[in-house]
Design an enzyme around this catalytic site. Structure first.
Site, PDB file in Angstrom:
ATOM      1  N   SER A 109     -48.498  39.998  10.975  1.00 21.05           N
ATOM      2  CA  SER A 109     -47.369  40.030  11.900  1.00 21.05           C
ATOM      3  C   SER A 109     -46.054  40.025  11.115  1.00 21.05           C
ATOM      4  O   SER A 109     -45.858  40.872  10.247  1.00 21.05           O
ATOM      5  CB  SER A 109     -47.489  38.850  12.877  1.00 21.05           C
ATOM      6  OG  SER A 109     -46.629  38.990  13.970  1.00 21.05           O
ATOM      7  N   LEU A 110     -45.166  39.079  11.363  1.00 18.96           N
ATOM      8  CA  LEU A 110     -43.918  39.028  10.597  1.00 18.96           C
ATOM      9  C   LEU A 110     -44.209  38.950   9.100  1.00 18.96           C
ATOM     10  O   LEU A 110     -43.488  39.522   8.278  1.00 18.96           O
ATOM     11  CB  LEU A 110     -43.083  37.820  11.036  1.00 18.96           C
ATOM     12  CG  LEU A 110     -41.793  37.555  10.251  1.00 18.96           C
ATOM     13  CD1 LEU A 110     -40.822  38.726  10.367  1.00 18.96           C
ATOM     14  CD2 LEU A 110     -41.139  36.260  10.724  1.00 18.96           C
TER      15      LEU A 110
END
Length: 264
Positions: A109-110
């Site tokens: 994700s991030l």
């Protein structure tokens, strides 16, 4: 993020921190029981801590896993979090020597965006590149969005976080102190992502492997545009945190091990 000892590399007594002190500030690892030949640095998702990825250590033979610890998240929760990607990565690359031996990056994700931008920063600095990038559940840049979740009131921010990535533990909603703590780093991570301005550069020359859950947007597999090396993509069963299912986690770790063992 204002100036702190963490950023400037100042040790606990005011002296300059050693390279080993800086490395231990940013990284966690378990001493492997057998010989390893490659380092895998794991970058956590928004709001995630290093501990979740440390549990993978025993399932990757020949690989030493290092979890990247970001300020504002456990176990560095007492430090102010970063809200600008460029500042975070500049300090990370300045303070951590990734290329002590052969290495690769995994990011979810991030964390996938942080891993990707860290690799590009290493290239710009003329430093050793990772053997491979393993990127999970993240839309490749450029990302066009007008969302500004980090500016939402607390209740709306929590609702938006859960809409994007699934329900938070019930205790986060029930315990005011824990809720305030979670909101602090979730808001900072949302700003970190939403303020990031992607700059077009030549594709990387290193292999990229992308992963996504089958309940997610398949557009998150479009990382092939960012490499001149080989590219592979895998869809696993589940949502944004597909690897929290034991069967899918085992499948992911097999794919990671296979991807790294075949890279020359």
């Amino acid at each position: 993020m204002s100036g702190t000892g963490t950023e400037t590399g100042v040790g606990p007594t005011g002296r300059a921190a050693t390279a080993e002190e800086l490395r231990s500030r940013w990284l966690s690892s378990r001493r492997p029981k057998t010989e390893t030949t490659l380092d895998l640095y794991c970058f956590a998702h928004a709001g995630g801590s290093a501990g979740e990825y440390m549990r993978w250590s025993g399932a990757l033979p020949g690989i030493r896993l290092w979890a990247v610890k970001l300020p504002g998240r456990a176990p560095r929760q007492d430090e102010p979090p970063y809200t600008r990607m460029s500042e975070l990565i500049t300090h990370l690359v300045e303070q951590v020597d990734f290329g002590q031996r052969d290495f690769a990056f995994f990011g979810h994700s991030l964390g996938a965006m942080i891993a990707f931008e860290t690799a590009r920063t290493l290239r710009r600095a003329g430093l050793r590149q990772p053997r491979a990038l393993l990127l999970s559940s993240m839309q490749p840049p450029p990302i066009v969005t007008r969302q500004r979740a980090h500016l939402l009131p607390d209740d709306e921010l929590l609702a938006e976080i859960e809409r994007r990535w699934g329900a938070l533990p019930l205790v986060v909603h029930e315990e005011p102190e824990l809720r305030a703590f979670a909101l602090r780093y979730l808001r900072a991570d949302a700003e970190l992502a939403e303020s990031h301005e992607y700059v077009v550069e030549e594709p990387l020359a290193i292999p990229i492997t992308a992963f996504v859950g089958d309940q997610e947007d398949r557009g998150q597999l479009g990382w092939d545009a960012h490499t001149r090396g080989s590219y592979a993509a895998y869809v696993l069963s589940g949502g944004h945190f597909y690897f929290r299912d034991p069967e899918q986690q085992a499948a992911l770790l097999r794919l990671i091990n296979g991807a790294l063992s075949t890279r020359s």
